[in-house]
Design a protein around this motif. Structure first.
Motif, PDB file in Angstrom:
ATOM      1  N   PHE A  40       0.838  -1.203   0.000  1.00  0.00           N
ATOM      2  CA  PHE A  40       0.000   0.000   0.000  1.00  0.00           C
ATOM      3  C   PHE A  40       0.874   1.254   0.000  1.00  0.00           C
ATOM      4  CE2 PHE A  40      -1.748   3.430   2.622  1.00  0.00           C
ATOM      5  CZ  PHE A  40      -2.822   3.802   1.834  1.00  0.00           C
ATOM      6  N   ILE A  41       1.871   1.283   0.877  1.00  0.00           N
ATOM      7  CA  ILE A  41       2.730   2.463   0.989  1.00  0.00           C
ATOM      8  C   ILE A  41       3.500   2.682  -0.316  1.00  0.00           C
ATOM      9  CG2 ILE A  41       4.684   3.488   2.216  1.00  0.00           C
ATOM     10  CD1 ILE A  41       3.725   1.892   4.718  1.00  0.00           C
ATOM     11  N   GLY A  42       4.003   1.590  -0.901  1.00  0.00           N
ATOM     12  CA  GLY A  42       4.772   1.696  -2.136  1.00  0.00           C
ATOM     13  C   GLY A  42       3.957   2.199  -3.315  1.00  0.00           C
ATOM     14  N   ALA A  43       2.643   2.045  -3.258  1.00  0.00           N
ATOM     15  CA  ALA A  43       1.782   2.505  -4.346  1.00  0.00           C
ATOM     16  C   ALA A  43       1.480   4.001  -4.254  1.00  0.00           C
ATOM     17  CB  ALA A  43       0.464   1.718  -4.331  1.00  0.00           C
ATOM     18  N   GLN A  44       1.889   4.627  -3.149  1.00  0.00           N
ATOM     19  CA  GLN A  44       1.594   6.044  -2.947  1.00  0.00           C
ATOM     20  C   GLN A  44       2.662   6.918  -3.614  1.00  0.00           C
ATOM     21  OE1 GLN A  44      -1.373   6.649  -1.451  1.00  0.00           O
ATOM     22  NE2 GLN A  44      -1.450   4.422  -1.379  1.00  0.00           N
ATOM     23  N   ASN A  45       2.324   8.179  -3.768  1.00  0.00           N
ATOM     24  CA  ASN A  45       3.250   9.196  -4.247  1.00  0.00           C
ATOM     25  C   ASN A  45       4.461   9.254  -3.303  1.00  0.00           C
ATOM     26  OD1 ASN A  45       4.242  12.070  -3.899  1.00  0.00           O
ATOM     27  ND2 ASN A  45       2.999  12.315  -5.757  1.00  0.00           N
ATOM     28  N   ILE A  46       5.629   9.579  -3.817  1.00  0.00           N
ATOM     29  CA  ILE A  46       6.856   9.590  -3.000  1.00  0.00           C
ATOM     30  C   ILE A  46       6.741  10.537  -1.804  1.00  0.00           C
ATOM     31  CG2 ILE A  46       8.061  11.344  -4.383  1.00  0.00           C
ATOM     32  CD1 ILE A  46       9.693   8.246  -2.804  1.00  0.00           C
ATOM     33  N   ALA A  47       6.045  11.645  -1.955  1.00  0.00           N
ATOM     34  CA  ALA A  47       5.866  12.581  -0.838  1.00  0.00           C
ATOM     35  C   ALA A  47       5.016  11.937   0.260  1.00  0.00           C
ATOM     36  CB  ALA A  47       5.231  13.881  -1.321  1.00  0.00           C
ATOM     37  N   ILE A  52       4.480   8.995   5.483  1.00  0.00           N
ATOM     38  CA  ILE A  52       4.097   7.766   6.180  1.00  0.00           C
ATOM     39  C   ILE A  52       5.283   7.177   6.927  1.00  0.00           C
ATOM     40  CG2 ILE A  52       3.376   5.357   5.856  1.00  0.00           C
ATOM     41  CD1 ILE A  52       1.586   6.378   3.527  1.00  0.00           C
ATOM     42  N   TYR A  53       6.421   7.069   6.250  1.00  0.00           N
ATOM     43  CA  TYR A  53       7.598   6.479   6.896  1.00  0.00           C
ATOM     44  C   TYR A  53       8.142   7.366   8.015  1.00  0.00           C
ATOM     45  CZ  TYR A  53       7.766   2.582   3.647  1.00  0.00           C
ATOM     46  OH  TYR A  53       7.477   1.443   2.944  1.00  0.00           O
ATOM     47  N   LEU A  54       8.044   8.684   7.845  1.00  0.00           N
ATOM     48  CA  LEU A  54       8.474   9.596   8.909  1.00  0.00           C
ATOM     49  C   LEU A  54       7.605   9.408  10.155  1.00  0.00           C
ATOM     50  CD1 LEU A  54      10.248  12.005   9.822  1.00  0.00           C
ATOM     51  CD2 LEU A  54       8.454  13.487   8.944  1.00  0.00           C
ATOM     52  N   VAL A  55       6.292   9.403   9.960  1.00  0.00           N
ATOM     53  CA  VAL A  55       5.367   9.221  11.084  1.00  0.00           C
ATOM     54  C   VAL A  55       5.555   7.831  11.706  1.00  0.00           C
ATOM     55  CG1 VAL A  55       2.921   9.039  11.706  1.00  0.00           C
ATOM     56  CG2 VAL A  55       3.705  10.910  10.244  1.00  0.00           C
ATOM     57  N   ALA A  56       5.657   6.804  10.862  1.00  0.00           N
ATOM     58  CA  ALA A  56       5.840   5.437  11.369  1.00  0.00           C
ATOM     59  C   ALA A  56       7.154   5.294  12.130  1.00  0.00           C
ATOM     60  CB  ALA A  56       5.795   4.439  10.211  1.00  0.00           C
ATOM     61  N   GLY A  57       8.161   6.042  11.709  1.00  0.00           N
ATOM     62  CA  GLY A  57       9.454   5.981  12.376  1.00  0.00           C
ATOM     63  C   GLY A  57       9.465   6.675  13.726  1.00  0.00           C
TER      64      GLY A  57
END
Length: 82
Positions: A40-47, A52-57
């Protein structure tokens, strides 16, 4: 007289190894959740992926403070400051 000689040694408690194990479990579970969402995350726009990865981190850190306080004091809340 040397201060170290008069201070009784604190016995380690079971909370420290239990807390360390809990930290590892939290990290493993959280990383498993993120990995399972990678399609799901990989299908999103790079921004969007970056956000998502910043928040998840950052999110996984939230339970660490109360857990660390519990490891030291046996309570999930910091003792009142004197």
């Amino acid at each position: 007289m040397d201060h170290h000689m008069t201070t009784p040694l604190k016995q380690p408690t079971w909370r420290k190894p239990a807390g360390m194990l809990a930290i590892l479990v939290i990290i493993l579970l959280w990383s498993g959740i993120i990995v399972s969402a990678s399609d799901f995350i990989g299908a999103q726009n790079i921004a969007i992926q970056s956000i998502i990865y910043l928040v998840a981190g950052i999110i996984w850190i939230a339970p660490m403070r109360p857990l660390m306080i519990w490891m030291e004091t046996g309570s999930f809340r910091a003792p009142p400051q004197a």
